[in-house]
Write a protein that holds these residues in place. Structure first.
Motif, short mmCIF file in Angstrom:
data_model
loop_
_atom_site.label_atom_id
_atom_site.label_comp_id
_atom_site.label_asym_id
_atom_site.label_seq_id
_atom_site.Cartn_x
_atom_site.Cartn_y
_atom_site.Cartn_z
N ARG A 98 0.83 -1.21 0.00
CA ARG A 98 0.00 0.00 0.00
C ARG A 98 0.87 1.26 0.00
O ARG A 98 0.60 2.22 -0.72
CB ARG A 98 -0.96 0.00 1.19
N ASP A 99 1.95 1.25 0.80
CA ASP A 99 2.85 2.38 0.87
C ASP A 99 3.53 2.62 -0.48
O ASP A 99 3.60 3.76 -0.96
CB ASP A 99 3.90 2.15 1.97
N LEU A 100 4.01 1.57 -1.10
CA LEU A 100 4.65 1.71 -2.41
C LEU A 100 3.67 2.21 -3.47
O LEU A 100 4.00 3.05 -4.31
CB LEU A 100 5.27 0.38 -2.86
N SER A 101 2.45 1.70 -3.43
CA SER A 101 1.43 2.13 -4.39
C SER A 101 1.17 3.63 -4.24
O SER A 101 1.08 4.36 -5.23
CB SER A 101 0.13 1.36 -4.17
N ARG A 102 1.04 4.08 -3.00
CA ARG A 102 0.81 5.51 -2.74
C ARG A 102 2.01 6.33 -3.23
O ARG A 102 1.85 7.38 -3.82
CB ARG A 102 0.59 5.71 -1.23
N ARG A 103 3.23 5.83 -3.01
CA ARG A 103 4.43 6.55 -3.46
C ARG A 103 4.48 6.65 -4.98
O ARG A 103 4.87 7.68 -5.53
CB ARG A 103 5.69 5.85 -2.96
N VAL A 104 4.09 5.57 -5.67
CA VAL A 104 4.07 5.60 -7.14
C VAL A 104 3.08 6.66 -7.61
O VAL A 104 3.39 7.48 -8.48
CB VAL A 104 3.73 4.21 -7.72
N LEU A 105 1.88 6.67 -7.04
CA LEU A 105 0.89 7.67 -7.44
C LEU A 105 1.36 9.08 -7.15
O LEU A 105 1.20 9.99 -7.97
CB LEU A 105 -0.45 7.40 -6.74
N ASP A 106 1.97 9.29 -5.99
CA ASP A 106 2.48 10.62 -5.66
C ASP A 106 3.55 11.05 -6.65
O ASP A 106 3.60 12.22 -7.06
CB ASP A 106 3.03 10.65 -4.23
N GLU A 107 4.42 10.13 -7.04
CA GLU A 107 5.48 10.47 -8.00
C GLU A 107 4.88 10.81 -9.37
O GLU A 107 5.32 11.75 -10.05
CB GLU A 107 6.49 9.32 -8.12
N LYS A 132 1.96 12.04 -9.89
CA LYS A 132 1.35 13.37 -9.74
C LYS A 132 2.41 14.45 -9.77
O LYS A 132 2.24 15.49 -10.41
CB LYS A 132 0.57 13.44 -8.42
N ARG A 133 3.53 14.22 -9.07
CA ARG A 133 4.60 15.20 -9.02
C ARG A 133 5.14 15.49 -10.42
O ARG A 133 5.45 16.62 -10.77
CB ARG A 133 5.74 14.69 -8.13
N ARG A 134 5.20 14.46 -11.26
CA ARG A 134 5.71 14.62 -12.63
C ARG A 134 4.66 15.16 -13.59
O ARG A 134 4.94 15.41 -14.75
CB ARG A 134 6.21 13.28 -13.15
N GLY A 135 3.43 15.31 -13.11
CA GLY A 135 2.36 15.82 -13.96
C GLY A 135 1.73 14.79 -14.86
O GLY A 135 0.99 15.11 -15.77
N ILE A 136 2.02 13.53 -14.60
CA ILE A 136 1.47 12.45 -15.42
C ILE A 136 0.06 12.12 -14.96
O ILE A 136 -0.82 11.80 -15.75
CB ILE A 136 2.38 11.20 -15.36
N VAL A 137 -0.17 12.23 -13.66
CA VAL A 137 -1.49 12.04 -13.06
C VAL A 137 -1.89 13.33 -12.39
O VAL A 137 -1.06 13.96 -11.71
CB VAL A 137 -1.46 10.89 -12.01
N GLU A 138 -3.13 13.76 -12.61
CA GLU A 138 -3.60 15.00 -11.99
C GLU A 138 -3.99 14.74 -10.54
O GLU A 138 -4.46 13.67 -10.20
CB GLU A 138 -4.81 15.54 -12.76
N GLY A 139 -3.81 15.75 -9.70
CA GLY A 139 -4.23 15.65 -8.31
C GLY A 139 -3.14 16.13 -7.37
O GLY A 139 -2.04 16.47 -7.77
N GLU A 140 -3.50 16.15 -6.11
CA GLU A 140 -2.59 16.60 -5.06
C GLU A 140 -1.80 15.41 -4.53
O GLU A 140 -2.35 14.33 -4.37
CB GLU A 140 -3.39 17.22 -3.91
N THR A 141 -0.53 15.62 -4.24
CA THR A 141 0.26 14.57 -3.61
C THR A 141 -0.03 14.56 -2.12
O THR A 141 -0.56 15.54 -1.57
CB THR A 141 1.77 14.79 -3.83
N GLU A 142 0.32 13.47 -1.46
CA GLU A 142 0.03 13.35 -0.04
C GLU A 142 1.17 13.82 0.84
O GLU A 142 1.24 13.51 2.00
CB GLU A 142 -0.33 11.89 0.31
N ASP A 143 2.11 14.58 0.29
CA ASP A 143 3.24 15.09 1.09
C ASP A 143 2.78 16.03 2.17
O ASP A 143 1.92 16.77 2.11
CB ASP A 143 4.26 15.81 0.20
#
Length: 143
Positions: free
Chosen positions: A121-130, A132-143
């Motif tokens: 779950r942690d790795l999945s969340r990190r992948v999504l945050d990354e 988002k950070r790169r602009g590939i997925v829209e949304g807010e990161t959980e940082d």
């Protein structure tokens, strides 16, 4: 609900009309781009059935993922859209975040027999945050 269910056909017609308008396309422009007659296109927006090959032509013009029409006729309430990037060969799809997270999680489960559920779950969340950070997925990161 089946492909010939009146309610499903009506929903499909409404979604096609909505998408066509989002793209600022007229019925005529949409039908011409798809290589079908205006009358055939109007049948769909009116909630009447047409041949499968016709649906496939229109999916492409509306920027819907192949098979979206059948998913709608089977009960889906929206279509997945693809966005063609300025970078040749790159296609961006609008996918609900929960579906993307589920796919990432499934991939980790498939390739690892040592990670715990919490680690996955942690790795999945990190992948999504990354992404988002790169602009590939829209949304807010959980940082």
């Amino acid at each position: 609900m089946g492909a010939n269910d009146k309610e499903s056909l009506q929903r499909l017609g409404e979604l096609m009309a909505q998408r066509r308008m989002e793209l600022n396309m007229s019925k005529r422009a949409t039908s011409e781009a798809a290589g079908i007659s205006i009358n055939t296109y109007q049948r769909i927006e009116e909630g009447r059935p047409v041949r499968d090959v016709t649906y496939a032509k229109i999916e492409n013009i509306l920027g819907w993922v192949a098979g979206s029409v059948h998913e709608i006729l089977d009960g889906a309430t929206e279509a997945v859209c693809v966005e063609r990037s300025a970078v040749r060969g790159v296609i961006r799809a609008k996918v609900p975040e929960a579906d993307l997270e589920g796919a990432v999680t499934s991939a980790f489960v498939a390739v690892s027999d040592t990670l715990t559920g919490a680690e996955i779950r942690d790795l999945s969340r990190r992948v999504l945050d990354e992404l988002k950070r790169r602009g590939i997925v829209e949304g807010e990161t959980e940082d």
